[in-house]
Design a protein around this motif. Structure first.
Motif: not given
Length: 594
Positions: A505-515
């Motif tokens: 199972i892969k859990v990915q977190i990305k910073d999109l700036g305001e989100e």
């Protein structure tokens, strides 16, 4: 001629005809009257002259001195207008004023002489054998001592009198001709003056018929034509006001029809379309140039045709529902069709079509929801009832088996509790009754803590969970920790449930700036593409594609979607059958207070 077909020509022709007949009758009457007057005057004059001659010659005639009588006669004839002759008592001519004619001894007509000798004055007009031409003659008796001793005849040829009458008639003819010319001119002028205002009214009426409702007629007189013009102006004013009101009402109706969410279609008795609005044109794929066509030429939907036909034939309101299939998504339509009457005569029917797809779908969901809830409640309750009854009736005597039954009952009660809690959570979240406790948290820490809480289940299936994120990314955001934790728990629980043993199972977190975007991807059987749009529905389970090992309620993803939307975020899913499923949700870093 064309001119005599109009009022002007007819009016002028009648004027001229009346005047012409009047002048002709008047001319004949004047000629006759003047002729009678003229002859009467001549007769009176001749009688007077005859009496004067009779007085002059009565003595000489009585004494038989005819020579003296002739001399008297010839001297008097110089002053007489007519010619004169004198007879004796037997009617024999004794003397004549005309020297060129020797009538002495000629005897006059017996009847004339007889009347004169009886003392009567005789007048005569016409042909005389004696003179061989038409003459006017007067015979006056000559009396002496009340005894007729002779007669004086005064006469004049009618040829001279007729010449005078001819000149008089010629004068009357030219006078009549001048009167006719003058009458024509006056009739023309009068007709023009009478018809010009009527022509103005006619032209104004034509402009009025073309839609120039501000047209008015100028009136300069106070006669009946002026009253007609004033009446026309009043009519034009009232018509202008009425048309303005009708246009205003028409604009209102058009605005109402355009702004309505419902489609409106009206047909006449021949089932031809006479009115539509844009919504109906969209639903039935109509266009304005198809007005006048039969409804059956526009659509082949038998349900729609039947309800319009029923309203026309029964002349009463008809209500029904049907489905339009000519769209990407079928549309459920509720239609009310009512008859249109005018003076108790049926003109047609009008149908109002309302798109009830959302309501219909909601009703179907509600029915499905009730059925699912009933099913979800019935299964554990039946199980609990069976095991409790077995324990109560001492069917189970083995303590170990009794303990197993009690554990099963406890699991089913827990399952019921989860179902009830999920339903309450979903209801409260949808209605906004749960106040969220918003504070700043690190989303990565919450994810790691949730994974840690699920570690026993992960270890049980020997699964691998990889959390990927950028070390320098900022994951501090404002959220309700408990609710987002509930989202992560549901999504990770699903991923654990559908990932086969020893899977990843892969859990990915990305910073999109305001989100911030979070993705949870399993390596399970995946979701069929035609099921993707239904997975957010309550109680929806993709059992055919995914083999579940737990006792889920089917409400988890509905709750997840509501919580994410409460946080002003978005959620979605990517999946292909046999390739696993990937759930993504995006949360704003600075949650705006709603």
């Amino acid at each position: 001629m064309q001119i005599f077909k109009g009022i002007f020509g007819k009016l002028m022709a009648r004027f001229v005809t009346v005047i012409l007949i009047t002048l002709i009758v008047l001319g004949i009457f004047l000629t006759y009257t003047f002729e009678n007057y003229y002859f009467k005057s001549k007769e009176e004059e001749f009688i007077k002259q005859g009496e004067e001659v009779a007085n002059l010659v009565e003595t000489s005639l009585c004494n038989g001195n005819y020579q003296q009588t002739v001399q008297y006669l010839r001297r008097a004839s110089q002053f007489l207008e007519g010619k004169v002759c004198i007879t004796d008592s037997k009617g024999l001519i004794l003397a004549a004023s005309n020297r060129n004619q020797n009538w002495r001894g000629v005897k006059l007509e017996k009847e004339e002489v007889k009347k004169v000798l009886n003392g009567q004055i005789v007048t005569r007009k016409g042909m005389s054998p004696l003179f061989e031409q038409p003459v006017l003659s007067v015979a006056v008796p000559v009396t002496m001592d009340n005894k007729v001793i002779g007669a004086v005849f005064v006469y004049a040829p009618l040829a001279g009198i007729s010449g005078i009458m001819g000149k008089l008639q010629e004068l009357l003819f030219f006078a009549t001709l001048m009167a006719i010319v003058l009458a024509i001119l006056l009739s023309f002028t009068f007709s023009k003056s009478l018809l010009n205002p009527l022509n103005r009214v006619n032209q104004a009426a034509l402009r009025l018929a073309k839609g120039e409702f501000n047209t008015r007629v100028k009136t300069k007189t106070n006669d009946e034509i002026a009253q007609l013009g004033q009446t026309f102006n009043y009519l034009a004013g009232e018509l202008e006001a009425t048309i303005a009101e009708l246009n205003q009402e028409k604009n209102k109706i058009e605005s109402i029809l355009v702004s309505m969410n419902e489609g409106v279609v009206a047909i006449n008795e021949d089932r031809e379309i006479i009115l539509t609005n844009p919504q109906a044109e969209t639903l039935l794929n109509l266009s304005q140039d198809r007005l006048g066509e039969k409804l059956s030429q526009i659509t082949d939907n038998q349900d729609l045709l039947n309800i319009f036909n029923s309203a026309l034939e029964e002349e009463e309101v008809a209500i029904n529902e049907f489905t339009l299939e000519n769209f990407q998504q079928p549309i459920r339509i509720l239609v009310h069709v009512a008859p249109i009457f005018a003076n108790e005569e049926l003109l047609g029917v009008v149908g109002v079509m309302q798109d009830i797809s959302d309501r219909w779908e909601l009703e179907q969901l509600q029915k499905e929801f009730v059925a699912n809830v009933s099913h979800e409640l019935k299964t554990p309750l039946t199980s609990i009832q069976g095991f409790v009854k077995a324990i109560r009736d001492k069917v189970v005597t083995d303590e170990e088996l009794e303990q197993e039954y009690l554990n099963i009952i406890l699991d089913e009660v827990k399952r019921l509790t989860r179902l009830v809690n999920d339903l309450l959570d979903l209801s409260q979240i949808e209605s906004g009754q749960i106040a969220m406790n918003i504070a700043e948290y690190n989303l990565k820490d919450i994810i790691e803590q949730t994974v840690l809480n699920l570690q026993p289940q992960i270890d049980k299936k020997n699964l691998t969970i990889n959390i990927e994120s950028s070390d320098d990314a900022e994951f501090n955001i404002f959220l309700d920790r408990d609710r987002i934790g509930q989202v992560l728990l549901n999504l990770l629980n699903n991923a654990i449930s559908f990932t086969p043993e020893s899977g990843e199972i892969k859990v990915q977190i990305k910073d999109l700036g305001e989100e911030v975007k979070v993705s949870i991807e399993d390596s399970g059987p995946g979701i069929p593409e035609d099921e993707l749009k239904y997975i957010w529905n309550r109680f929806h389970k993709v059992d055919k594609a995914r083999t579940r090992t737990g006792n889920g309620t089917g409400l988890g993803l509905s709750i997840v979607k509501e919580i994410i939307e409460q946080h002003q975020g978005q959620i979605g899913v990517e999946s292909k059958l046999g390739e696993g499923a990937k759930f993504n949700f995006i949360l704003p870093k600075n949650l705006q207070e709603s």
